[in-house]
Structure formats: C-alpha cells, structure tokens
Design a protein around this motif. Structure first.
Motif, PDB file in Angstrom:
ATOM      1  N   LEU A   1     -33.142 -30.561   9.934  1.00  0.00           N
ATOM      2  CA  LEU A   1     -33.581 -29.617  10.183  1.00  0.00           C
ATOM      3  C   LEU A   1     -34.604 -28.746   9.400  1.00  0.00           C
ATOM      4  O   LEU A   1     -35.701 -28.602   9.594  1.00  0.00           O
ATOM      5  N   ALA A   2     -33.876 -28.709   8.207  1.00  0.00           N
ATOM      6  CA  ALA A   2     -34.771 -27.884   7.103  1.00  0.00           C
ATOM      7  C   ALA A   2     -35.741 -28.981   6.679  1.00  0.00           C
ATOM      8  O   ALA A   2     -36.823 -28.366   6.472  1.00  0.00           O
ATOM      9  N   TRP A   3     -35.592 -30.156   6.599  1.00  0.00           N
ATOM     10  CA  TRP A   3     -36.719 -31.150   6.105  1.00  0.00           C
ATOM     11  C   TRP A   3     -37.699 -31.101   7.011  1.00  0.00           C
ATOM     12  O   TRP A   3     -38.767 -31.285   6.723  1.00  0.00           O
ATOM     13  N   SER A   4     -37.454 -30.959   8.559  1.00  0.00           N
ATOM     14  CA  SER A   4     -38.678 -30.838   9.299  1.00  0.00           C
ATOM     15  C   SER A   4     -39.522 -29.950   8.984  1.00  0.00           C
ATOM     16  O   SER A   4     -40.863 -29.652   9.199  1.00  0.00           O
ATOM     17  N   TYR A   5     -38.981 -28.713   8.541  1.00  0.00           N
ATOM     18  CA  TYR A   5     -39.733 -27.401   8.383  1.00  0.00           C
ATOM     19  C   TYR A   5     -40.593 -27.468   7.226  1.00  0.00           C
ATOM     20  O   TYR A   5     -41.870 -26.873   7.205  1.00  0.00           O
ATOM     21  N   VAL A   6     -40.245 -28.360   6.306  1.00  0.00           N
ATOM     22  CA  VAL A   6     -41.049 -28.510   5.147  1.00  0.00           C
ATOM     23  C   VAL A   6     -41.932 -29.915   5.280  1.00  0.00           C
ATOM     24  O   VAL A   6     -42.795 -30.167   4.077  1.00  0.00           O
ATOM     25  N   THR A   7     -42.119 -30.572   6.350  1.00  0.00           N
ATOM     26  CA  THR A   7     -42.937 -31.462   6.382  1.00  0.00           C
ATOM     27  C   THR A   7     -44.027 -31.018   7.540  1.00  0.00           C
ATOM     28  O   THR A   7     -43.867 -30.469   8.548  1.00  0.00           O
ATOM     29  N   PRO A   8     -45.510 -31.388   7.136  1.00  0.00           N
ATOM     30  CA  PRO A   8     -46.526 -30.996   8.034  1.00  0.00           C
ATOM     31  C   PRO A   8     -46.497 -31.589   9.358  1.00  0.00           C
ATOM     32  O   PRO A   8     -47.265 -32.280   9.583  1.00  0.00           O
ATOM     33  N   ILE A   9     -45.578 -31.237  10.373  1.00  0.00           N
ATOM     34  CA  ILE A   9     -45.602 -31.916  11.495  1.00  0.00           C
ATOM     35  C   ILE A   9     -46.467 -31.028  12.562  1.00  0.00           C
ATOM     36  O   ILE A   9     -47.260 -31.495  13.202  1.00  0.00           O
ATOM     37  N   PHE A  10     -46.130 -29.635  12.238  1.00  0.00           N
ATOM     38  CA  PHE A  10     -47.162 -28.841  13.240  1.00  0.00           C
ATOM     39  C   PHE A  10     -48.200 -27.818  12.501  1.00  0.00           C
ATOM     40  O   PHE A  10     -48.849 -27.141  12.929  1.00  0.00           O
ATOM     41  N   TRP A  11     -47.636 -27.650  11.225  1.00  0.00           N
ATOM     42  CA  TRP A  11     -48.592 -26.658  10.331  1.00  0.00           C
ATOM     43  C   TRP A  11     -49.622 -27.535   9.509  1.00  0.00           C
ATOM     44  O   TRP A  11     -49.235 -28.676   9.288  1.00  0.00           O
ATOM     45  N   PRO A  12     -50.697 -26.960   9.212  1.00  0.00           N
ATOM     46  CA  PRO A  12     -51.748 -27.649   8.351  1.00  0.00           C
ATOM     47  C   PRO A  12     -51.349 -28.219   7.138  1.00  0.00           C
ATOM     48  O   PRO A  12     -50.730 -27.291   6.686  1.00  0.00           O
ATOM     49  N   VAL A  13     -51.866 -29.185   6.544  1.00  0.00           N
ATOM     50  CA  VAL A  13     -51.449 -29.618   5.450  1.00  0.00           C
ATOM     51  C   VAL A  13     -51.953 -28.815   3.998  1.00  0.00           C
ATOM     52  O   VAL A  13     -51.528 -28.837   3.143  1.00  0.00           O
ATOM     53  N   SER A  14     -53.087 -28.014   4.587  1.00  0.00           N
ATOM     54  CA  SER A  14     -53.827 -27.202   3.731  1.00  0.00           C
ATOM     55  C   SER A  14     -52.917 -26.100   3.297  1.00  0.00           C
ATOM     56  O   SER A  14     -53.135 -25.415   1.933  1.00  0.00           O
ATOM     57  N   MET A  15     -51.868 -25.771   4.005  1.00  0.00           N
ATOM     58  CA  MET A  15     -50.872 -24.779   3.460  1.00  0.00           C
ATOM     59  C   MET A  15     -50.178 -25.106   2.466  1.00  0.00           C
ATOM     60  O   MET A  15     -49.529 -24.224   1.620  1.00  0.00           O
ATOM     61  N   ILE A  16     -49.944 -26.301   2.005  1.00  0.00           N
ATOM     62  CA  ILE A  16     -49.346 -26.810   0.609  1.00  0.00           C
ATOM     63  C   ILE A  16     -49.967 -26.034  -0.582  1.00  0.00           C
ATOM     64  O   ILE A  16     -49.178 -25.604  -1.519  1.00  0.00           O
ATOM     65  N   ALA A  17     -51.244 -25.958  -0.585  1.00  0.00           N
ATOM     66  CA  ALA A  17     -52.066 -25.559  -1.807  1.00  0.00           C
ATOM     67  C   ALA A  17     -51.635 -23.952  -1.949  1.00  0.00           C
ATOM     68  O   ALA A  17     -51.903 -23.431  -2.872  1.00  0.00           O
ATOM     69  N   GLN A  18     -51.196 -23.411  -0.815  1.00  0.00           N
ATOM     70  CA  GLN A  18     -50.917 -21.725  -0.846  1.00  0.00           C
ATOM     71  C   GLN A  18     -49.684 -21.608  -1.283  1.00  0.00           C
ATOM     72  O   GLN A  18     -49.388 -20.556  -1.625  1.00  0.00           O
ATOM     73  N   VAL A  19     -48.642 -22.795  -1.662  1.00  0.00           N
ATOM     74  CA  VAL A  19     -47.435 -22.341  -2.244  1.00  0.00           C
ATOM     75  C   VAL A  19     -47.505 -21.876  -3.644  1.00  0.00           C
ATOM     76  O   VAL A  19     -48.175 -22.391  -4.392  1.00  0.00           O
ATOM     77  N   PRO A  20     -46.849 -20.813  -3.729  1.00  0.00           N
ATOM     78  CA  PRO A  20     -47.110 -20.221  -4.940  1.00  0.00           C
ATOM     79  C   PRO A  20     -46.668 -20.935  -6.371  1.00  0.00           C
ATOM     80  O   PRO A  20     -47.063 -20.829  -7.290  1.00  0.00           O
ATOM     81  N   TYR A  21     -45.449 -21.747  -6.143  1.00  0.00           N
ATOM     82  CA  TYR A  21     -44.832 -22.327  -7.324  1.00  0.00           C
ATOM     83  C   TYR A  21     -45.147 -23.824  -7.259  1.00  0.00           C
ATOM     84  O   TYR A  21     -45.178 -24.580  -6.428  1.00  0.00           O
ATOM     85  N   ALA A  22     -45.897 -24.223  -8.555  1.00  0.00           N
ATOM     86  CA  ALA A  22     -46.227 -25.634  -8.821  1.00  0.00           C
ATOM     87  C   ALA A  22     -45.153 -26.514  -8.567  1.00  0.00           C
ATOM     88  O   ALA A  22     -45.563 -27.923  -7.763  1.00  0.00           O
ATOM     89  N   PHE A  23     -43.916 -26.513  -8.821  1.00  0.00           N
ATOM     90  CA  PHE A  23     -43.024 -27.295  -8.512  1.00  0.00           C
ATOM     91  C   PHE A  23     -42.807 -27.627  -7.155  1.00  0.00           C
ATOM     92  O   PHE A  23     -42.303 -28.759  -6.955  1.00  0.00           O
ATOM     93  N   MET A  24     -42.869 -26.578  -6.358  1.00  0.00           N
ATOM     94  CA  MET A  24     -42.534 -26.701  -4.959  1.00  0.00           C
ATOM     95  C   MET A  24     -43.560 -27.628  -4.339  1.00  0.00           C
ATOM     96  O   MET A  24     -43.425 -28.357  -3.289  1.00  0.00           O
ATOM     97  N   ARG A  25     -44.847 -27.307  -4.957  1.00  0.00           N
ATOM     98  CA  ARG A  25     -46.019 -28.078  -4.366  1.00  0.00           C
ATOM     99  C   ARG A  25     -45.902 -29.506  -4.651  1.00  0.00           C
ATOM    100  O   ARG A  25     -45.947 -30.368  -3.694  1.00  0.00           O
ATOM    101  N   VAL A  26     -45.252 -29.722  -5.670  1.00  0.00           N
ATOM    102  CA  VAL A  26     -45.035 -31.130  -6.098  1.00  0.00           C
ATOM    103  C   VAL A  26     -44.051 -31.973  -5.096  1.00  0.00           C
ATOM    104  O   VAL A  26     -44.104 -32.955  -4.739  1.00  0.00           O
ATOM    105  N   ILE A  27     -42.857 -31.136  -5.049  1.00  0.00           N
ATOM    106  CA  ILE A  27     -41.996 -31.568  -4.194  1.00  0.00           C
ATOM    107  C   ILE A  27     -42.159 -31.725  -2.731  1.00  0.00           C
ATOM    108  O   ILE A  27     -41.937 -33.001  -2.281  1.00  0.00           O
ATOM    109  N   MET A  28     -43.062 -31.029  -2.163  1.00  0.00           N
ATOM    110  CA  MET A  28     -43.521 -31.115  -1.007  1.00  0.00           C
ATOM    111  C   MET A  28     -44.594 -32.322  -1.040  1.00  0.00           C
ATOM    112  O   MET A  28     -44.531 -32.804   0.231  1.00  0.00           O
TER     113      MET A  28
END
Length: 282
Positions: free
Chosen positions: A199-226
């Motif tokens: 369930l948590a995995w589905s929320y961090v995968t761009p299924i329904f939200w735009p991929v462009s939101m990944i660039a807005q994540v504040p932490y670089a390591f989180m962006r790499v993980i995503m």
C-alpha cells in the motif's frame, strides 16, 4: 546393397542419456502442473459470477473512471495530457505486481495439502500465481484499448516492445513471489506486513500523480530512491510505449532489467535455501 549400407540401415540409434530424459520429463510435468493450476485459479475466480471474465475488463475501467473524477476535480491532475489513459496504464501495470505478490506470498501455504502428499518442484506454485496475473492483464488490455480509442491515442510501432516489458516485469514479480512465499512459511507476519508495504509502495509510485512531482521532493536522496523505484521504471516503460508512442530511454530499460535479474537471483537463492524445511512448518 553393400555391407556398409546394410549396417547403416540396421544400426540402432544411440540411447538418450537418462539425465536428459528425466530433465525433459520434469519440464513437461512442471508445464502441465502450471497449466492445470492456472486453469483452476481462473475457474475458481469467476465461479458463480454472472459477468465472469468481463469483470477483468470492467474493473480497470471502473477504477479509472472513479480515480479520474477524484483526481481531476479535487487534486487538479487534469493538466496531464490524456489523463484517463495515463491513469489506467499505471493502474494495470501496478495490478500485475500487486496481484502476483499478494497471491504469491501465500502460494506455498495454500499448497500445503498437496506438498504433504506429492513430491513436486515447489517453485511451481509462486510462479503460477504470477502467470495467472498475466492472464488477468491480458483481459485488462481490452479496457486499455477502449480508453485509447476514447482518448484518440493510436498505437505506434512501439507496441512491439510490450512483450519485452512483460518479460522483465514477470521476472521481477517471480523473484518477489519466491522471496515472500519462502519467508511466509516461517514468519506468518510477512503476509500481513506485505499488505502494508505494498500500500505504501503504491503511493510512492506515480500511478495517479504526475511524474513531475518527483522533482519537487525536497531531499535529493528521496528523489533518487523514487527514481530507482522498480515499479516507477516499469510504469514509465508502459506509458512510453502505449501513451507517448516512443521507445523508453535506455536507463529505464536498464533499470527494469536490473531489478528483474536482482530479484530473481535473491528470490531463488532464499527459496532454494529454505525449501527443504517447508514441510516442517506448513
């Protein structure tokens, strides 16, 4: 007729080595068991259902309609071009993974009565759950085609890359199912924990939200993980070939292949090490 011709005509062909004969026999038996198990699950799923396999088409369509309405009006994701198609492609790709692993995690436990009576290759059971999810995906493709027609998106030559994606995704799902099914035999909590994880995995995968939101994540390591998220790459692969009509980037294909190989290696290694003790815990 000469003596040489007579000897050649009457010569007895060399016997097939016993190891090769047994190998062919085992493969044939495993293939037969896989077909029987997939057929059994298919019949069980749609038993006493009025619409039957039609639900495999209706389910992604209904989910797409509901989620499109919710996310378009409330979260304003309608700015994504062809959002209904964007959504259903992400959803059906994710559903292969979710169905495979949710069913695969209990595959050995569900097969306990058979495993106690018959000696059989235990990997057949988690693999069968993955193959069954592929059968459901085949019906879901009808819904995808309907949405493509509705959105006016015509398939291009890149549709021929779909089998490549499915092979890589199946490999990843098989590896995960082997790992989870082996661990669940010894730790039943894995079954419940996996429901939370997926369930948590589905929320961090761009299924329904735009991929462009990944660039807005504040932490670089989180962006790499995503971006390294296996399902992000499989979903991106699917959208590139069916929504954008373009071949996926090389890094996307490489990541999909990497995760498939890694998960098969890990899953099979763990499964093989633990399978001898299955009979004591099932």
């Amino acid at each position: 007729m000469s003596q040489d011709q007579i000897s050649q005509a009457t010569s007895v062909p060399a016997a097939v080595p016993a190891s090769q004969a047994f190998a062919k026999s085992d493969r044939a038996k495993q293939n037969f068991i896989l077909r029987q198990l997939v057929g059994k699950d298919f019949k069980r799923k749609y038993r006493r259902s009025v619409l039957g396999v039609v639900w495999s088409v209706l389910n992604p369509l209904l989910m797409m309609i509901v989620m499109s309405l919710v996310f378009s009006f409330f979260l304003r994701y309608d700015s994504i071009e062809h959002y209904p198609l964007y959504l259903i492609l992400g959803n059906v790709t994710w559903q292969i993974f979710a169905d495979s692993t949710n069913q695969g995690v209990t595959s050995i436990l569900d097969a306990a009565p058979l495993l106690k009576k018959v000696r059989i290759n235990k990997t057949v059971f988690p693999i069968e759950r993955v193959l069954f999810s592929l059968v459901n995906f085949a019906f879901s493709l009808i819904a995808v085609v309907l949405v493509m027609l509705w959105e006016g998106v015509m398939p291009t030559w890149t549709v021929v890359l779909l089998p490549v994606l499915l092979v890589l995704l199946m490999g990843f799902c098989i590896g995960m199912s082997l790992l989870l099914s082996a661990l669940a035999v010894f730790f039943r909590d894995v079954i419940h924990l996996w429901g939370v994880v997926i369930l948590a995995w589905s929320y961090v995968t761009p299924i329904f939200w735009p991929v462009s939101m990944i660039a807005q994540v504040p932490y670089a390591f989180m962006r790499v993980i995503m971006l390294a998220n296996p399902m992000y790459n499989y979903v991106t692969f699917m959208r590139m070939i069916l929504l954008n009509g373009q071949p996926p980037e090389l890094i996307t294909v490489a990541m999909c292949a990497f995760w498939a190989v890694v998960m098969i290696a890990i899953g099979y290694a763990v499964f093989r090490k633990l399978q001898r003790k299955f009979i004591l815990y099932i």
